[in-house]
Design an enzyme around this catalytic site. Structure first.
Site, short mmCIF file in Angstrom:
data_model
loop_
_atom_site.label_atom_id
_atom_site.label_comp_id
_atom_site.label_asym_id
_atom_site.label_seq_id
_atom_site.Cartn_x
_atom_site.Cartn_y
_atom_site.Cartn_z
N ASP A 236 20.24 92.54 75.12
CA ASP A 236 20.21 91.08 75.14
C ASP A 236 21.08 90.47 76.25
OD1 ASP A 236 22.31 92.09 73.68
OD2 ASP A 236 21.79 91.05 71.82
N HIS B 208 26.44 90.38 72.55
CA HIS B 208 27.28 89.75 71.52
C HIS B 208 28.45 90.67 71.19
CE1 HIS B 208 23.08 88.20 71.03
NE2 HIS B 208 23.76 87.09 71.23
N HIS C 270 27.40 94.26 64.23
CA HIS C 270 28.09 93.10 63.64
C HIS C 270 28.55 93.36 62.21
CE1 HIS C 270 27.29 90.57 67.03
NE2 HIS C 270 25.99 90.55 66.86
#
Ligand SMILES: [Zn+2]
Length: 368
Positions: A267, A181, A142
Site C-alpha cells: 500500500d 501503515h 495491526h
C-alpha cells in the site's frame, strides 16, 4: 530455485459480514460488492492470477499449510480474546476490535492465515527452502495481543515467531514492516523483547493515529529493539531505497538476526487508495533485492515475506510479481503497465532532497 509460496484459496473467502468498509449496514449504508471489506480478496487473488498467467508460479514451490493450532495462537493471544472471537465467528461474525469486522467462519480463516506464515517461517528455518512468501489473509500487523484492529484479527508474524522460538529459544528475528501503515501490533507484542527487532517504515500520521513515532524505541529489556521511521506523504522510489540503505540495513546488521521477516504490504504503491506514497513495482523489487542480499550476508539468506495490506486491484499484482521475481531469482517478468506514468509522478529533485534529508536526520536521531 528454492522459494516457497504459501497460499490457500480459503483465505480469499474471508469477508466483512454485515459491514461496508468498517460501517455497519443498515439505514442509508449500501452494501459493498466485494465482501464488504476494503481489504478485499481481489488484490491478493489477482496477484496470484498474474503469477499463474505469466508462469512465475511454476518457478516457485506453491503449497498450503495447516491452520495455526490453539497452542500456537495462545503464545501470543489471550484465551479470553480467542474465545470471544471464536464464539462470534461461530454465530454470524461482527466487529470485535477497531476496524476489524469479519463474517461467519472468520476465526478459522484467520488461524489459517497465521498457519501460512508459521509454515513459511518453519520451512525456511529448517532449510527446506531458501526463502518463502506467505500470501496471508486476513493480514496481521495491526493486531495486538488482545486488540484486533485495521482488518487484522490475528498477529500472523508474531504467532509464527513464537512458534519458531518454542523449539529454538535462542532465535533472534528482525521484522521489517514496509506496509505503508504503522506495524503497531508487531511493535506492541515485542515491545519489551530484546530478541526480536521490529522496524516499521510508514506514512506518518496515517493509521493508526497516535502510534509509530520515531521516539518509540521499545521498553524495558526491549529498549532499542523497536524502530519507527515515519515518512512524509509523497515519499517515492529513491527515498524508500535510501531509507533501506541508511536506516534499515544498518539496524538489522547491528542486531545480527538468525532470520528476517518482512511484513510485506503493497500500500506504499503510488495508486493505493489508503495511502499517499509514490512507490512503484520497481521499488518493491529493489527493496526485496536489498533485503535478500542483506539476509545472505548476515543470516544464511533466511528470509520470509508475509503479505499485509495493499488495496489497489490493478497495481498490487504487479508489485507482488516484481517482489516474487526478486525473491526467487526467476527470469519470468510482468512488465509494469503503469511504470511510465508513475515514474513521471516521482518527487522532483528538491522534494527528493528534502525526503532524503529527513531520513538522514531520523537516522542520526536513531544513532545509526
Ligand atoms: Zn497497510
Amino acid at each position: 530455485m528454492s522459494t516457497a509460496f504459501f497460499w490457500d484459496e480459503r483465505t480469499m473467502w474471508h469477508g466483512g459480514g454485515n459491514y461496508a468498509f468498517t460501517v455497519p449496514l443498515g439505514g442509508l449504508v449500501q452494501p459493498l460488492a466485494a465482501g464488504g471489506l476494503p481489504e478485499s480478496p481481489e488484490t491478493k487473488r489477482r496477484m496470484k492470477n498474474l503469477m499463474d498467467v505469466t508462469g512465475l508460479t511454476n518457478d516457485l514451490h506453491v503449497t498450503s499449510a495447516d491452520a495455526a493450532t490453539t497452542e500456537q495462537l495462545l503464545r501470543v493471544h489471550p484465551q479470553e480474546y480467542l474465545s470471544k472471537f471464536k464464539a462470534m465467528s461461530d454465530d454470524q461474525g461482527g466487529e470485535i476490535g477497531h476496524h476489524a469486522p469479519f463474517a461467519k467462519g472468520g476465526y478459522e480463516i484467520a488461524a489459517l492465515a497465521a498457519g501460512l506464515t508459521t509454515a513459511a517461517v518453519e520451512a525456511v528455518l529448517t532449510g527446506a527452502y531458501e526463502n518463502a512468501y506467505a500470501l496471508a489473509r486476513p493480514p496481521g500487523h495491526h493486531c495486538e495481543a488482545a486488540t484486533p484492529m485495521g482488518f487484522c484479527l490475528m498477529a500472523n508474524i508474531g504467532i509464527a515467531i513464537e512458534a519458531a522460538k518454542a523449539t529454538r529459544p535462542d532465535l533472534r528475528v528482525a521484522v521489517l514492516d514496509w506496509d505503508v501503515h504503522h506495524g503497531n501490533g508487531t511493535e506492541s507484542i515485542f515491545r519489551e523483547r530484546p530478541d526480536v527487532l521490529t522496524i516499521s517504515l510508514h506514512q506518518a500520521g496515517n493509521y493508526p493515529l497516535e502510534t509509530g513515532y520515531l521516539t518509540d524505541r521499545g521498553t524495558g529489556a526491549g529498549e532499542g529493539t523497536n524502530l519507527n521511521l515515519p515518512l512524509p506523504a509523497g515519499t517515492g522510489h529513491t527515498a524508500y531505497l535510501h531509507a533501506i540503505d541508511r536506516v534499515v540495513a544498518p539496524a538489522i546488521e547491528a542486531f545480527n538476526p538468525d532470520l528476517i521477516i518482512v511484513a510485506c504490504g503493497f500500500d506504499a504503491g503510488a495508486v493505493d487508495p489508503l495511502a499517499r506514497m509514490l512507490a512503484t513495482a520497481e521499488t518493491f523489487r529493489e527493496m526485496t533485492l536489498k533485503i535478500k542480499a542483506l539476509a545472505e550476508r548476515i543470516c544464511d539468506g533466511k528470509l520470509v515475506l508475509s503479505h499485509e495490506g495493499g488495496y489497489s486491484e490493478i497495481y498490487v499484482p504487479f508489485c507482488g510479481h516484481a517482489t516474487l521475481e526478486a525473491l526467487s531469482g526467476s527470469k519470468i517478468t510482468a512488465p509494469d503497465p503503469m511504470a511510465r506514468a508513475l515514474n513521471n509522478r516521482q518527487p522532483g529533485p528538491r522534494f527528493d532532497a528534502f525526503l532524503r534529508a529527513e531520513i538522514d536526520h531520523m537516522a542520526q536521531q536513531l544513532n545509526l
